[in-house]
Design a protein around this motif. Structure first.
Motif, PDB file in Angstrom:
ATOM      1  N   ILE A 183      12.761  -6.817  14.182  1.00 49.94           N
ATOM      2  CA  ILE A 183      12.301  -7.562  13.005  1.00 49.94           C
ATOM      3  C   ILE A 183      10.823  -7.920  13.169  1.00 49.94           C
ATOM      4  N   LEU A 184      10.468  -8.361  14.358  1.00 50.73           N
ATOM      5  CA  LEU A 184       9.075  -8.709  14.643  1.00 50.73           C
ATOM      6  C   LEU A 184       8.172  -7.474  14.541  1.00 50.73           C
ATOM      7  N   ALA A 185       8.604  -6.349  15.115  1.00 51.82           N
ATOM      8  CA  ALA A 185       7.814  -5.118  15.058  1.00 51.82           C
ATOM      9  C   ALA A 185       7.659  -4.631  13.621  1.00 51.82           C
ATOM     10  N   TYR A 186       8.721  -4.730  12.819  1.00 57.06           N
ATOM     11  CA  TYR A 186       8.637  -4.327  11.409  1.00 57.06           C
ATOM     12  C   TYR A 186       7.644  -5.208  10.658  1.00 57.06           C
ATOM     13  N   THR A 187       7.746  -6.506  10.898  1.00 55.30           N
ATOM     14  CA  THR A 187       6.854  -7.450  10.221  1.00 55.30           C
ATOM     15  C   THR A 187       5.400  -7.166  10.582  1.00 55.30           C
ATOM     16  N   PHE A 188       5.152  -6.962  11.857  1.00 57.60           N
ATOM     17  CA  PHE A 188       3.794  -6.697  12.322  1.00 57.60           C
ATOM     18  C   PHE A 188       3.283  -5.363  11.776  1.00 57.60           C
ATOM     19  N   GLY A 189       4.116  -4.328  11.808  1.00 54.36           N
ATOM     20  CA  GLY A 189       3.715  -3.011  11.310  1.00 54.36           C
ATOM     21  C   GLY A 189       3.336  -3.037   9.848  1.00 54.36           C
ATOM     22  N   ILE A 190       4.170  -3.680   9.035  1.00 56.28           N
ATOM     23  CA  ILE A 190       3.890  -3.746   7.602  1.00 56.28           C
ATOM     24  C   ILE A 190       2.676  -4.628   7.335  1.00 56.28           C
ATOM     25  N   ALA A 191       2.541  -5.715   8.077  1.00 56.76           N
ATOM     26  CA  ALA A 191       1.381  -6.593   7.900  1.00 56.76           C
ATOM     27  C   ALA A 191       0.083  -5.857   8.230  1.00 56.76           C
ATOM     28  N   VAL A 192       0.104  -5.052   9.273  1.00 60.65           N
ATOM     29  CA  VAL A 192      -1.104  -4.307   9.662  1.00 60.65           C
ATOM     30  C   VAL A 192      -1.474  -3.273   8.606  1.00 60.65           C
ATOM     31  N   VAL A 193      -0.516  -2.473   8.173  1.00 58.07           N
ATOM     32  CA  VAL A 193      -0.836  -1.429   7.188  1.00 58.07           C
ATOM     33  C   VAL A 193      -1.216  -2.063   5.848  1.00 58.07           C
ATOM     34  N   PHE A 194      -0.587  -3.170   5.488  1.00 57.98           N
ATOM     35  CA  PHE A 194      -0.953  -3.902   4.273  1.00 57.98           C
ATOM     36  C   PHE A 194      -2.401  -4.396   4.366  1.00 57.98           C
ATOM     37  N   SER A 195      -2.755  -4.981   5.500  1.00 56.28           N
ATOM     38  CA  SER A 195      -4.114  -5.500   5.687  1.00 56.28           C
ATOM     39  C   SER A 195      -5.143  -4.383   5.629  1.00 56.28           C
ATOM     40  N   ILE A 196      -4.835  -3.277   6.260  1.00 58.81           N
ATOM     41  CA  ILE A 196      -5.756  -2.130   6.225  1.00 58.81           C
ATOM     42  C   ILE A 196      -5.932  -1.637   4.801  1.00 58.81           C
ATOM     43  N   GLU A 197      -4.820  -1.480   4.102  1.00 62.91           N
ATOM     44  CA  GLU A 197      -4.910  -0.989   2.727  1.00 62.91           C
ATOM     45  C   GLU A 197      -5.662  -1.985   1.841  1.00 62.91           C
ATOM     46  N   LYS A 198      -5.368  -3.242   1.986  1.00 67.35           N
ATOM     47  CA  LYS A 198      -5.982  -4.281   1.155  1.00 67.35           C
ATOM     48  C   LYS A 198      -7.494  -4.378   1.413  1.00 67.35           C
ATOM     49  N   ASN A 199      -7.890  -4.244   2.659  1.00 68.46           N
ATOM     50  CA  ASN A 199      -9.298  -4.439   3.012  1.00 68.46           C
ATOM     51  C   ASN A 199     -10.162  -3.185   2.956  1.00 68.46           C
ATOM     52  N   TYR A 200      -9.562  -2.016   3.151  1.00 69.64           N
ATOM     53  CA  TYR A 200     -10.362  -0.804   3.265  1.00 69.64           C
ATOM     54  C   TYR A 200     -10.078   0.267   2.225  1.00 69.64           C
ATOM     55  N   SER A 201      -9.045   0.085   1.437  1.00 67.55           N
ATOM     56  CA  SER A 201      -8.693   1.105   0.445  1.00 67.55           C
ATOM     57  C   SER A 201      -9.711   1.122  -0.682  1.00 67.55           C
ATOM     58  N   LYS A 202     -10.042   2.320  -1.107  1.00 68.51           N
ATOM     59  CA  LYS A 202     -10.939   2.474  -2.243  1.00 68.51           C
ATOM     60  C   LYS A 202     -10.147   2.588  -3.536  1.00 68.51           C
ATOM     61  N   THR A 203      -8.814   2.595  -3.425  1.00 70.47           N
ATOM     62  CA  THR A 203      -7.960   2.699  -4.601  1.00 70.47           C
ATOM     63  C   THR A 203      -7.849   1.326  -5.256  1.00 70.47           C
ATOM     64  N   PRO A 204      -8.230   1.223  -6.514  1.00 66.90           N
ATOM     65  CA  PRO A 204      -8.147  -0.077  -7.174  1.00 66.90           C
ATOM     66  C   PRO A 204      -6.695  -0.470  -7.426  1.00 66.90           C
ATOM     67  N   GLU A 205      -6.459  -1.755  -7.482  1.00 61.77           N
ATOM     68  CA  GLU A 205      -5.132  -2.250  -7.833  1.00 61.77           C
ATOM     69  C   GLU A 205      -4.939  -1.984  -9.333  1.00 61.77           C
ATOM     70  N   TYR A 206      -3.803  -1.413  -9.689  1.00 60.40           N
ATOM     71  CA  TYR A 206      -3.493  -1.173 -11.093  1.00 60.40           C
ATOM     72  C   TYR A 206      -2.606  -2.308 -11.582  1.00 60.40           C
ATOM     73  N   HIS A 207      -3.122  -3.056 -12.533  1.00 58.25           N
ATOM     74  CA  HIS A 207      -2.390  -4.212 -13.030  1.00 58.25           C
ATOM     75  C   HIS A 207      -1.585  -3.882 -14.284  1.00 58.25           C
ATOM     76  N   ILE A 208      -1.717  -2.669 -14.785  1.00 55.89           N
ATOM     77  CA  ILE A 208      -1.005  -2.281 -15.995  1.00 55.89           C
ATOM     78  C   ILE A 208       0.501  -2.252 -15.729  1.00 55.89           C
ATOM     79  N   LEU A 209       0.898  -1.591 -14.659  1.00 53.44           N
ATOM     80  CA  LEU A 209       2.306  -1.443 -14.341  1.00 53.44           C
ATOM     81  C   LEU A 209       2.741  -2.336 -13.195  1.00 53.44           C
ATOM     82  N   GLY A 210       1.819  -3.012 -12.530  1.00 51.54           N
ATOM     83  CA  GLY A 210       2.075  -3.791 -11.337  1.00 51.54           C
ATOM     84  C   GLY A 210       2.857  -5.024 -11.591  1.00 51.54           C
TER      85      GLY A 210
END
Length: 135
Positions: free
Chosen positions: A108-135
């Motif tokens: 559970i801890l490893a899953y939480t950490f893994g998802i938190a890391v990839v989420f943080s990377i995507e949130k901070n470094y992704s060039k893909t804008p958030e789409y609020h139309i369908l979000g």
């Protein structure tokens, strides 16, 4: 509309490549003896995040985060169920890799950490804008 669909397909392809790369790294992590076992669980969660991203590329990152955690936690808690059919399913290659063998809080801890890391990377470094139309 066609340009939007083309961009969406490109985005899905990028996530699919990340998905396959994560599977490869996860399998490789189990074959190398000096890599800690929790690395595989960490990568499993990252893989789930990318899979959810493939299915819902236009959802907000926070929605993907929570859905990915829900899937990982559900699969882990499902390991507490020991019905005969579930035990037989876990003896298969699919069951072993997807459902796992036994419940561990460290997973559970490893899953939480893994998802938190990839989420943080995507949130901070992704060039893909958030789409609020369908979000």
């Amino acid at each position: 509309m066609f340009l939007f669909e083309k961009g969406l397909n490109k985005l899905r392809l990028q996530y699919f490549i990340l998905f396959l790369s994560t599977i490869f790294l996860g399998i490789l992590s189990r074959k190398i003896s000096f890599v800690p076992l929790y690395t595989g669980d960490f990568l499993y969660a990252v893989m789930i995040y990318f899979l959810v991203r493939i299915l819902f590329p236009l959802k907000k990152s926070t929605s993907i985060l929570f859905l990915s955690l829900l899937i990982c936690y559900t699969i882990e808690f499902l390991q507490l169920y020991q019905g005969n059919w579930m035990i037989e399913l876990r003896k298969t290659l699919f069951g072993r890799y997807v459902l796992g063998q036994g419940f561990l809080w460290s997973d559970i801890l490893a899953y939480t950490f893994g998802i938190a890391v990839v989420f943080s990377i995507e949130k901070n470094y992704s060039k893909t804008p958030e789409y609020h139309i369908l979000g």
